[in-house]
Design an enzyme around this catalytic site. Structure first.
Site, PDB file in Angstrom:
ATOM      1  N   GLU A 176      24.490 -50.137  15.556  1.00 19.46           N
ATOM      2  CA  GLU A 176      25.856 -50.036  16.063  1.00 19.46           C
ATOM      3  C   GLU A 176      26.298 -48.567  16.141  1.00 19.46           C
ATOM      4  OE1 GLU A 176      27.367 -52.500  17.359  1.00 19.46           O
ATOM      5  OE2 GLU A 176      27.977 -54.051  15.942  1.00 19.46           O
ATOM      6  N   ASN A 215      28.861 -51.959  23.673  1.00 14.75           N
ATOM      7  CA  ASN A 215      29.268 -50.697  23.014  1.00 14.75           C
ATOM      8  C   ASN A 215      28.098 -49.710  22.896  1.00 14.75           C
ATOM      9  OD1 ASN A 215      27.728 -51.766  20.970  1.00 14.75           O
ATOM     10  ND2 ASN A 215      29.379 -51.943  19.470  1.00 14.75           N
ATOM     11  N   ASP A 251      15.904 -57.698  15.235  1.00 11.92           N
ATOM     12  CA  ASP A 251      16.997 -57.908  14.290  1.00 11.92           C
ATOM     13  C   ASP A 251      17.188 -59.382  13.925  1.00 11.92           C
ATOM     14  OD1 ASP A 251      17.918 -58.650  16.814  1.00 11.92           O
ATOM     15  OD2 ASP A 251      19.304 -56.975  16.998  1.00 11.92           O
ATOM     16  N   HIS A 289      25.043 -50.465  21.698  1.00 12.72           N
ATOM     17  CA  HIS A 289      24.083 -50.677  20.610  1.00 12.72           C
ATOM     18  C   HIS A 289      22.712 -51.100  21.149  1.00 12.72           C
ATOM     19  CE1 HIS A 289      25.627 -55.066  20.037  1.00 12.72           C
ATOM     20  NE2 HIS A 289      24.400 -55.173  20.493  1.00 12.72           N
TER      21      HIS A 289
END
Ligand code: GLP
Length: 239
Positions: free
Chosen positions: A143, A136, A67, A138
């Site tokens: 996400e 979280n 990313d 990811h």
């Protein structure tokens, strides 16, 4: 999924480097999927050391990063492009033609995503994907969402992710609001996956990844469907 317990971060990094070295030794021109964040820094350092002491040759590998932030130039100290050269590629004097990182400054981001998927395809996919995990759940910057997104795409970063990553920036306003990330498709097509988790902050995400039902609300749960996942986790993250 195979879970390997590491007593501490240094041990985790050494164990990870051994697995990557095994892959590179069996296929010197392998395609490595590479992650950023604090977790793999020790791995990159260890790999560079093996390379620079002649114990491993990384000169033929191809790197595909997961990313990149949208809006940060390659020179920006907090871009993932900068991170990769600083923490890994400069140390092994990598050939820039073997380095692939999404361009967060591309004028046409949709085209950039398509270009990136084409690069992954042209290299024959990823042999070994290294992953961290967000608090979280990811992976890359996939996400929590309503659906799993297959291809490389632009993602709006969640507030919680921006807050977590704000520690690297001067203040919260400087943390980009979006990023380009490879999709779940390319990650799941990787032949092998190596996920690293370190620290207490990751214990909830790790537990959910292993034990929750598979849901795009916890993207890492999709890894339950992959047939070759190794997790190296330290004591703190395993809780
Ligand atoms: C970042 C990256 C991920 C990384 C994760 C965990 O936002 N996009 O690829 O795995 O968050 O980062 P860290 O290792 O710093 O905890």
């Amino acid at each position: 999924m195979e879970i390997l317990r590491a007593t501490d971060y240094q041990v985790l990094s050494n164990m990870a480097a051994e697995i990557v070295a095994r892959e590179v030794n069996s296929k010197p021109d392998c395609v490595l999927g590479l992650a950023t964040g604090s977790t793999p820094i020790g791995l990159y350092k260890q790999l560079a050391q093996l390379h620079n002491t002649g114990k491993l040759s990384l000169s033929r590998i191809y790197g595909i990063n997961l990313d990149e932030y949208v809006g940060l130039s390659a020179e920006h100290k907090l871009s993932y492009q900068h991170y990769m050269w600083y923490n890994f590629y400069n140390l092994i004097k990598a050939d820039a033609r073997h380095v692939n990182i999404p361009n967060g400054l591309a004028e046409d981001l949709k085209k950039e995503c398509e270009r990136y998927d084409a690069v992954i395809k042209s290299l024959g996919g990823i042999d070994l994907q290294i992953l961290g995990i967000g608090a979280n759940g990811h992976i890359g910057f996939n996400e929590p969402a309503e659906v799993f997104i297959k291809n490389t795409h632009v993602v709006q970063l969640h507030e919680s992710t921006r807050k977590m990553n704000a520690r690297f920036f001067d203040n919260m306003n400087q943390v980009p609001t979006s990023a380009i990330t490879i999709g779940i498709g390319a990650i799941m097509r990787a032949k092998k996956i190596l996920l690293l988790a370190s620290g207490h902050d990751k214990s909830t995400a790790l537990h959910k990844m292993l034990h929750s039902d598979i849901t795009p609300q916890i993207p890492a749960t999709i890894l339950q469907l992959h047939s070759n996942v190794t997790i190296i986790a330290d004591e703190e993250s395993l809780g």
